[in-house]
Design a protein around this motif. Sequence first.
Motif, mmCIF file in Angstrom:
data_model
loop_
_atom_site.group_PDB
_atom_site.id
_atom_site.type_symbol
_atom_site.label_atom_id
_atom_site.label_comp_id
_atom_site.label_asym_id
_atom_site.label_seq_id
_atom_site.Cartn_x
_atom_site.Cartn_y
_atom_site.Cartn_z
ATOM 1 N N PHE A 5 -11.770 10.761 -6.550
ATOM 2 C CA PHE A 5 -11.938 11.313 -5.207
ATOM 3 C C PHE A 5 -10.587 11.503 -4.518
ATOM 4 C CE2 PHE A 5 -12.593 10.677 -0.600
ATOM 5 C CZ PHE A 5 -13.509 11.694 -0.337
ATOM 6 N N PHE A 6 -9.669 10.554 -4.708
ATOM 7 C CA PHE A 6 -8.357 10.623 -4.065
ATOM 8 C C PHE A 6 -7.270 11.197 -4.979
ATOM 9 C CE2 PHE A 6 -10.365 7.160 -1.525
ATOM 10 C CZ PHE A 6 -10.235 7.736 -0.277
ATOM 11 N N HIS A 7 -7.677 11.692 -6.157
ATOM 12 C CA HIS A 7 -6.730 12.279 -7.125
ATOM 13 C C HIS A 7 -5.647 11.274 -7.530
ATOM 14 C CE1 HIS A 7 -8.722 16.009 -6.057
ATOM 15 N NE2 HIS A 7 -8.338 15.884 -4.794
ATOM 16 N N LEU A 8 -6.090 10.089 -7.888
ATOM 17 C CA LEU A 8 -5.189 9.023 -8.320
ATOM 18 C C LEU A 8 -5.356 8.767 -9.811
ATOM 19 C CD1 LEU A 8 -5.915 6.556 -5.369
ATOM 20 C CD2 LEU A 8 -3.813 7.886 -5.670
ATOM 21 N N ARG A 9 -4.268 8.404 -10.476
ATOM 22 C CA ARG A 9 -4.324 8.082 -11.899
ATOM 23 C C ARG A 9 -4.817 6.649 -12.133
ATOM 24 N NH1 ARG A 9 0.811 10.332 -11.490
ATOM 25 N NH2 ARG A 9 1.702 8.221 -11.600
ATOM 26 N N THR A 10 -4.495 5.775 -11.202
ATOM 27 C CA THR A 10 -4.859 4.369 -11.330
ATOM 28 C C THR A 10 -5.043 3.781 -9.940
ATOM 29 O OG1 THR A 10 -4.199 2.243 -12.312
ATOM 30 C CG2 THR A 10 -2.453 3.576 -11.304
ATOM 31 N N LYS A 11 -5.590 2.581 -9.862
ATOM 32 C CA LYS A 11 -5.776 1.941 -8.557
ATOM 33 C C LYS A 11 -4.416 1.565 -7.984
ATOM 34 C CE LYS A 11 -8.952 -0.884 -7.497
ATOM 35 N NZ LYS A 11 -9.838 -2.060 -7.395
ATOM 36 N N PRO A 12 -4.142 1.951 -6.752
ATOM 37 C CA PRO A 12 -2.816 1.693 -6.183
ATOM 38 C C PRO A 12 -2.635 0.297 -5.611
ATOM 39 C CG PRO A 12 -4.127 2.990 -4.662
ATOM 40 C CD PRO A 12 -4.963 2.810 -5.887
ATOM 41 N N PHE A 13 -3.714 -0.419 -5.360
ATOM 42 C CA PHE A 13 -3.581 -1.686 -4.637
ATOM 43 C C PHE A 13 -4.196 -2.859 -5.405
ATOM 44 C CE2 PHE A 13 -3.575 1.678 -1.389
ATOM 45 C CZ PHE A 13 -2.297 1.479 -0.895
ATOM 46 N N GLU A 14 -3.905 -2.881 -6.707
ATOM 47 C CA GLU A 14 -4.329 -4.023 -7.516
ATOM 48 C C GLU A 14 -3.591 -5.280 -7.066
ATOM 49 O OE1 GLU A 14 -6.617 -4.343 -9.596
ATOM 50 O OE2 GLU A 14 -6.951 -2.539 -10.809
ATOM 51 N N ARG A 203 3.122 2.810 -3.104
ATOM 52 C CA ARG A 203 2.117 2.447 -4.105
ATOM 53 C C ARG A 203 1.165 3.600 -4.376
ATOM 54 N NH1 ARG A 203 1.915 -3.348 -5.325
ATOM 55 N NH2 ARG A 203 0.027 -2.821 -6.495
ATOM 56 N N LEU A 204 0.829 4.360 -3.344
ATOM 57 C CA LEU A 204 -0.006 5.546 -3.562
ATOM 58 C C LEU A 204 0.719 6.554 -4.445
ATOM 59 C CD1 LEU A 204 -1.508 6.043 0.011
ATOM 60 C CD2 LEU A 204 -2.785 5.453 -2.072
ATOM 61 N N GLU A 205 2.012 6.716 -4.199
ATOM 62 C CA GLU A 205 2.798 7.646 -5.013
ATOM 63 C C GLU A 205 2.852 7.181 -6.461
ATOM 64 O OE1 GLU A 205 7.216 9.788 -4.974
ATOM 65 O OE2 GLU A 205 6.676 8.318 -3.450
ATOM 66 N N ARG A 206 3.075 5.893 -6.678
ATOM 67 C CA ARG A 206 3.096 5.368 -8.038
ATOM 68 C C ARG A 206 1.742 5.539 -8.728
ATOM 69 N NH1 ARG A 206 7.355 2.309 -10.124
ATOM 70 N NH2 ARG A 206 9.229 3.138 -9.155
ATOM 71 N N ALA A 207 0.680 5.512 -7.945
ATOM 72 C CA ALA A 207 -0.661 5.672 -8.510
ATOM 73 C C ALA A 207 -1.032 7.136 -8.722
ATOM 74 C CB ALA A 207 -1.692 5.014 -7.602
ATOM 75 N N ARG A 210 0.763 10.385 -3.264
ATOM 76 C CA ARG A 210 1.288 9.804 -2.027
ATOM 77 C C ARG A 210 0.480 10.241 -0.812
ATOM 78 N NH1 ARG A 210 6.442 7.819 -0.369
ATOM 79 N NH2 ARG A 210 6.921 8.215 1.828
ATOM 80 N N ASP A 211 -0.115 11.442 -0.872
ATOM 81 C CA ASP A 211 -0.858 11.993 0.259
ATOM 82 C C ASP A 211 -2.361 11.813 0.108
ATOM 83 O OD1 ASP A 211 1.557 12.934 1.416
ATOM 84 O OD2 ASP A 211 1.537 14.633 0.033
ATOM 85 N N ALA A 212 -2.773 10.777 -0.605
ATOM 86 C CA ALA A 212 -4.203 10.561 -0.824
ATOM 87 C C ALA A 212 -4.959 10.352 0.479
ATOM 88 C CB ALA A 212 -4.409 9.350 -1.739
#
Length: 387
Positions: A5-14, A203-207, A210-212
């Motif tokens: 949904f947020f176009h992320l490769r992985t969870k950003p806040f593990e 962290r969003l950028e790493r996941a 960044r603009d999720a």
Amino acid sequence: MYNEFFHLRTKPFELLPDPDFLYPSKAHRKALAYFEYGLSERSGFILLTGEVGSGKTTLIREMLKRDLGRMVLSKVFNTRVDSTQLVAMINDDFGLETAGRDKMVMLRDLNDFLIDQYAAGRRAVLVIDEAQNLSQELLEEVRMLSNLETDSAKLLQIILVGQPELRDLLRSPALVQLRQRIQVHCHIAPLSQEELREYVLFRLERAGNRDAMEWGEGVFGLMHEATRGIPRLVNILCDYVLLDAYAAGRRSINSAELQDLLAELDFERQFWPVDETSAPAPAAEQQRRTAVRRDASSVARRMMLMLQDLGQRLDVLERGYEKSGPDMLADMAERLGALEKRVTVLAGRVESLHAERMQRGAAPQVQPYRQKPERRKGWFRRVFGGD
């Protein structure tokens, strides 16, 4: 769950201490520089302190990933042991035989091993995590290990990692010799409000995106107030922010929405002890009910952090169970038993508090995981690893 949904490769806040997600705050950059200096100069003792969830373990892992020369490493995570068990764990992690050996033999083996490593041009490093749990006697034992040295260099470098109370412990007059041997000391301060904003975006950028999320005015200020800038709590809150936005089908959050979410989570009482001086005292009964609520929320917070800590330690045990001696496993079993008892006690307190509210005719305070099943599943998966 919400990555697509947020176009992320992985969870950003593990909550796992992943060095790839280590945000280079001012405090973390300083600590890394100090550590690099201490290791390169073969300083005997290095001390790292910080609040629970401040990123100490992540920083240690990042430091050990760096090319600091040829290094052999021993890591001690279980600090509720006696001196013989401590030496056994150190030797075992260095790959030395410990079965059937007494303390004197193990110390001789360790000394021979360290001399061999020094002769081969390798540096031996010992990392002791949760060092605030060590007794003064055990800390003195650790100091004695630092006496293993040649005329020109230490054979063993020791990194003590712990919570701020470790600094108070080291101020004891009985530990003056150890205190004087600490050449590098660094404390990880919480994130500032601006650093918190950059931490979240980093962290969003790493996941992967960044603009999720679109963050409304004042959101990061509220987030900083709620978390006090502690990275682990920022992760917990941001994970819930993303889950809540996903459930609502939106990609933004404003101050009012965050305030509602914090209220639903009861975030303040869940993760921070209640200020004793602010407790209302109009009547004895009201004071008693306030004490019950305060005690329950404090226990809940401690258990939450304990569960997260136990989860990480169980991961370590599963990855290297061959090295886990019976004493370590017995200690873990004892802690799990204690945790079960504390959960039972907390359940009784919550039930009692609920009954009091019903007797007064007040509607029970329904928590968000009871209101919304989609939140309940996300919360339990993140904290307990299942449904």
